[in-house]
Design a protein around this motif. Structure first.
Motif, PDB file in Angstrom:
ATOM      1  N   SER A 178       0.824  -1.201   0.000  1.00 13.17           N
ATOM      2  CA  SER A 178       0.000   0.000   0.000  1.00 13.17           C
ATOM      3  C   SER A 178       0.865   1.260   0.000  1.00 13.17           C
ATOM      4  O   SER A 178       1.887   1.338   0.684  1.00 13.17           O
ATOM      5  N   GLY A 179       0.408   2.250  -0.767  1.00 17.00           N
ATOM      6  CA  GLY A 179       1.085   3.538  -0.758  1.00 17.00           C
ATOM      7  C   GLY A 179       0.446   4.523   0.200  1.00 17.00           C
ATOM      8  O   GLY A 179       0.887   5.672   0.321  1.00 17.00           O
ATOM      9  N   ALA A 180      -0.606   4.059   0.910  1.00 18.66           N
ATOM     10  CA  ALA A 180      -1.387   4.972   1.747  1.00 18.66           C
ATOM     11  C   ALA A 180      -0.576   5.629   2.865  1.00 18.66           C
ATOM     12  O   ALA A 180      -0.634   6.854   3.030  1.00 18.66           O
ATOM     13  N   PRO A 181       0.173   4.870   3.672  1.00 17.48           N
ATOM     14  CA  PRO A 181       0.913   5.515   4.768  1.00 17.48           C
ATOM     15  C   PRO A 181       1.905   6.576   4.279  1.00 17.48           C
ATOM     16  O   PRO A 181       1.990   7.668   4.857  1.00 17.48           O
ATOM     17  N   GLU A 182       2.623   6.263   3.206  1.00 15.01           N
ATOM     18  CA  GLU A 182       3.608   7.227   2.702  1.00 15.01           C
ATOM     19  C   GLU A 182       2.919   8.424   2.061  1.00 15.01           C
ATOM     20  O   GLU A 182       3.379   9.570   2.211  1.00 15.01           O
ATOM     21  N   LEU A 183       1.821   8.198   1.369  1.00 16.52           N
ATOM     22  CA  LEU A 183       1.074   9.299   0.768  1.00 16.52           C
ATOM     23  C   LEU A 183       0.525  10.218   1.855  1.00 16.52           C
ATOM     24  O   LEU A 183       0.502  11.447   1.696  1.00 16.52           O
ATOM     25  N   ALA A 184       0.102   9.633   2.970  1.00 14.26           N
ATOM     26  CA  ALA A 184      -0.370  10.442   4.101  1.00 14.26           C
ATOM     27  C   ALA A 184       0.750  11.312   4.648  1.00 14.26           C
ATOM     28  O   ALA A 184       0.544  12.488   4.980  1.00 14.26           O
ATOM     29  N   LYS A 185       1.960  10.742   4.741  1.00 15.46           N
ATOM     30  CA  LYS A 185       3.116  11.518   5.209  1.00 15.46           C
ATOM     31  C   LYS A 185       3.409  12.679   4.275  1.00 15.46           C
ATOM     32  O   LYS A 185       3.695  13.805   4.702  1.00 15.46           O
ATOM     33  N   GLN A 186       3.340  12.407   2.977  1.00 23.20           N
ATOM     34  CA  GLN A 186       3.701  13.415   1.983  1.00 23.20           C
ATOM     35  C   GLN A 186       2.688  14.550   1.902  1.00 23.20           C
ATOM     36  O   GLN A 186       3.038  15.677   1.554  1.00 23.20           O
ATOM     37  N   THR A 187       1.433  14.267   2.217  1.00 22.49           N
ATOM     38  CA  THR A 187       0.367  15.252   2.024  1.00 22.49           C
ATOM     39  C   THR A 187      -0.194  15.818   3.318  1.00 22.49           C
ATOM     40  O   THR A 187      -0.875  16.853   3.286  1.00 22.49           O
ATOM     41  N   GLY A 188       0.046  15.141   4.426  1.00 21.91           N
ATOM     42  CA  GLY A 188      -0.577  15.547   5.681  1.00 21.91           C
ATOM     43  C   GLY A 188      -2.027  15.111   5.788  1.00 21.91           C
ATOM     44  O   GLY A 188      -2.734  15.492   6.730  1.00 21.91           O
ATOM     45  N   ALA A 189      -2.478  14.301   4.830  1.00 18.15           N
ATOM     46  CA  ALA A 189      -3.860  13.804   4.848  1.00 18.15           C
ATOM     47  C   ALA A 189      -4.014  12.730   5.913  1.00 18.15           C
ATOM     48  O   ALA A 189      -3.036  12.118   6.356  1.00 18.15           O
ATOM     49  N   SER A 190      -5.245  12.467   6.323  1.00 12.58           N
ATOM     50  CA  SER A 190      -5.515  11.423   7.310  1.00 12.58           C
ATOM     51  C   SER A 190      -5.626  10.072   6.610  1.00 12.58           C
ATOM     52  O   SER A 190      -6.192   9.962   5.522  1.00 12.58           O
ATOM     53  N   TYR A 191      -5.050   9.047   7.253  1.00 11.04           N
ATOM     54  CA  TYR A 191      -5.079   7.691   6.706  1.00 11.04           C
ATOM     55  C   TYR A 191      -6.097   6.868   7.489  1.00 11.04           C
ATOM     56  O   TYR A 191      -6.073   6.838   8.719  1.00 11.04           O
ATOM     57  N   HIS A 192      -6.993   6.173   6.761  1.00 11.96           N
ATOM     58  CA  HIS A 192      -8.082   5.428   7.384  1.00 11.96           C
ATOM     59  C   HIS A 192      -8.071   3.970   6.934  1.00 11.96           C
ATOM     60  O   HIS A 192      -7.940   3.678   5.746  1.00 11.96           O
ATOM     61  N   ILE A 193      -8.252   3.055   7.903  1.00 14.82           N
ATOM     62  CA  ILE A 193      -8.369   1.633   7.621  1.00 14.82           C
ATOM     63  C   ILE A 193      -9.082   0.992   8.819  1.00 14.82           C
ATOM     64  O   ILE A 193      -9.077   1.556   9.922  1.00 14.82           O
ATOM     65  N   SER A 194      -9.691  -0.148   8.605  1.00 16.47           N
ATOM     66  CA  SER A 194     -10.376  -0.832   9.694  1.00 16.47           C
ATOM     67  C   SER A 194      -9.379  -1.269  10.770  1.00 16.47           C
ATOM     68  O   SER A 194      -8.294  -1.752  10.463  1.00 16.47           O
ATOM     69  N   ARG A 195      -9.743  -1.094  12.027  1.00 19.04           N
ATOM     70  CA  ARG A 195      -8.855  -1.425  13.141  1.00 19.04           C
ATOM     71  C   ARG A 195      -8.478  -2.912  13.143  1.00 19.04           C
ATOM     72  O   ARG A 195      -7.335  -3.275  13.396  1.00 19.04           O
ATOM     73  N   SER A 196      -9.454  -3.774  12.811  1.00 20.04           N
ATOM     74  CA  SER A 196      -9.170  -5.215  12.852  1.00 20.04           C
ATOM     75  C   SER A 196      -8.143  -5.629  11.809  1.00 20.04           C
ATOM     76  O   SER A 196      -7.440  -6.627  11.984  1.00 20.04           O
ATOM     77  N   GLU A 197      -8.025  -4.865  10.729  1.00 23.43           N
ATOM     78  CA  GLU A 197      -7.026  -5.185   9.709  1.00 23.43           C
ATOM     79  C   GLU A 197      -5.607  -4.969  10.222  1.00 23.43           C
ATOM     80  O   GLU A 197      -4.674  -5.654   9.807  1.00 23.43           O
ATOM     81  N   MET A 198      -5.438  -4.017  11.115  1.00 18.52           N
ATOM     82  CA  MET A 198      -4.094  -3.692  11.627  1.00 18.52           C
ATOM     83  C   MET A 198      -3.705  -4.573  12.818  1.00 18.52           C
ATOM     84  O   MET A 198      -2.561  -4.555  13.268  1.00 18.52           O
ATOM     85  N   GLN A 199      -4.675  -5.326  13.344  1.00 10.99           N
ATOM     86  CA  GLN A 199      -4.432  -6.293  14.424  1.00 10.99           C
ATOM     87  C   GLN A 199      -3.626  -5.704  15.585  1.00 10.99           C
ATOM     88  O   GLN A 199      -2.662  -6.303  16.065  1.00 10.99           O
ATOM     89  N   GLY A 200      -4.037  -4.531  16.013  1.00 15.50           N
ATOM     90  CA  GLY A 200      -3.413  -3.920  17.174  1.00 15.50           C
ATOM     91  C   GLY A 200      -2.094  -3.223  16.921  1.00 15.50           C
ATOM     92  O   GLY A 200      -1.510  -2.647  17.840  1.00 15.50           O
TER      93      GLY A 200
END
Length: 377
Positions: A178-200
């Motif tokens: 996924s490019g989402a975390p890095e794109l969030a860093k680059q833009t300052g945008a908020s990153y969203h994903i289901s909590r259960s997917e990240m498993q804590g």
């Protein structure tokens, strides 16, 4: 005559021009059969590089004299050598400069919706069958399921003159990074994903998607509703935009459903998928346009180059989505599987933030086709 190098974009433009393109793929047959360049305007043949070293005249019989031959290998070197050999025999040749390595990282954009108050662009990473989206309204943008090459979305946002404010992953991806975390860093945008997917995991900063959560994109009323659609993964989420466009992640495809077997709980997750199909989306209008995050077959790409279909059409063509008997549905879905995506466990760990890898390793991990769908059309 010196053979010319061709970029992935130039090759795609050539195929998209409507003219037939002839590709000579010189990789070994196993690699070719597992993963190759595909397009409706493409004719191809596979003759391994080493066969040309024997200088056997029969090698040239399948090659056309009256059209350009584009030669493809893994990284470009072998293709260039074969192109020079073929060129000396009077054929018109070029080669894909960095081979399948370059093709695997090529992104193509197509506009799905262009209305006065909203625009949706589909970003297609053709070699992977990976799709992502930019939903735009009044200078603001939401990106859904961005690929690893975050620069593509920065460039697109600049072209469209919008600010990326929200970035969403419909689920924890297993076949690409996924490019989402890095794109969030680059833009300052908020990153969203289901909590259960990240498993804590708390390594990657994110906002947990909640049931029936609504987001505002721009100053006009563009409602993006997060809808739990488990089955492919337990925390899979789809996004309903303006009650008309369903960004369905890996839950519903144009030609099938998301695989429930990748977590080792095929029957359990198939039961969740049943509830998704016959509860969460049962009452959605047949005119809802389904825009998935993957595709596996060229027939899923329409004449406009868009991967998408009306929900009613998908229901009509897809037998399993009409199978309301829970047990039969479960058997049909859980009993259908294929090869697990290459490097499945490693990519999950990267997307969860547990592992970091250098750029060249990330590129190698992603090589190969998409294997996230099951088909029952």
């Amino acid at each position: 005559m010196t053979v010319s190098a061709m970029s992935a974009k130039e090759l795609h433009d050539k195929m998209n021009s409507g003219k037939s393109v002839f590709i000579l793929d010189v990789r070994n047959p196993d690699d070719y059969n597992d993963w190759k360049i595909e397009h409706r305007n493409l004719v191809d043949v596979n003759i391994p590089y080493f066969d040309f070293l024997d200088d056997n005249e029969d090698m040239y019989n399948p090659l056309p004299k009256d059209t350009e031959i584009v030669i493809v290998c893994a990284k470009g070197g072998s293709a260039k050598m074969v192109a020079e050999m073929v060129d000396k025999r009077g054929y018109t040749t070029s080669y894909l400069e960095e081979g399948m390595l370059e093709w695997s990282q090529f992104y193509h954009t197509v506009t799905v919706v262009d209305e006065p108050k909203m625009k949706i662009i589909q970003v297609n990473r053709l070699a992977k069958g990976c799709l992502s989206y930019m939903v735009m309204s009044n200078g603001k943008a939401m990106v859904v399921d961005p690929g690893r090459h975050y620069e593509e979305y920065l460039k697109l946002a600049k072209e469209e003159r919008v600010q990326i404010t929200h970035i969403m992953d419909t689920h924890l991806h297993a076949d690409h990074i996924s490019g989402a975390p890095e794109l969030a860093k680059q833009t300052g945008a908020s990153y969203h994903i289901s909590r259960s997917e990240m498993q804590g995991s708390d390594i990657i900063p994110y906002h947990a998607l909640e049931d029936k959560q609504t987001f505002q994109i721009g100053d006009v009323d563009v409602k993006v509703m997060a809808i739990p659609t488990p089955g492919h993964t337990p925390g899979s989420v789809s996004f309903l935009v303006q009650d008309r466009y369903l960004l369905s992640g890996d839950t519903i495809f144009v030609g099938g459903l998301g695989r429930p077997d990748l977590g080792g709980k095929a029957r359990e997750w198939a039961q969740s998928l049943y509830d998704t199909v016959f509860t969460h989306i049962e009452n959605m209008n047949d005119d809802t346009l389904v825009l998935p995050t993957h595709y596996t077959d060229l027939r899923e790409v329409n004449e406009q180059g868009i991967v998408g279909a009306k929900l009613g059409e998908i229901r009509e063509k897809n037998q399993v989505m009409r199978t309301k008997d829970r047990e039969l549905f479960t058997e049909m879905v859980a009993g259908t599987s294929g090869a697990t995506p290459p490097n499945y466990d490693e990519i999950l760990k990267i997307n969860r933030g547990d592992v970091q890898v250098p750029l060249d390793v990330a590129t190698e991990l992603e090589i190969g086709p998409n294997r996230c769908a099951i088909h029952h059309s």
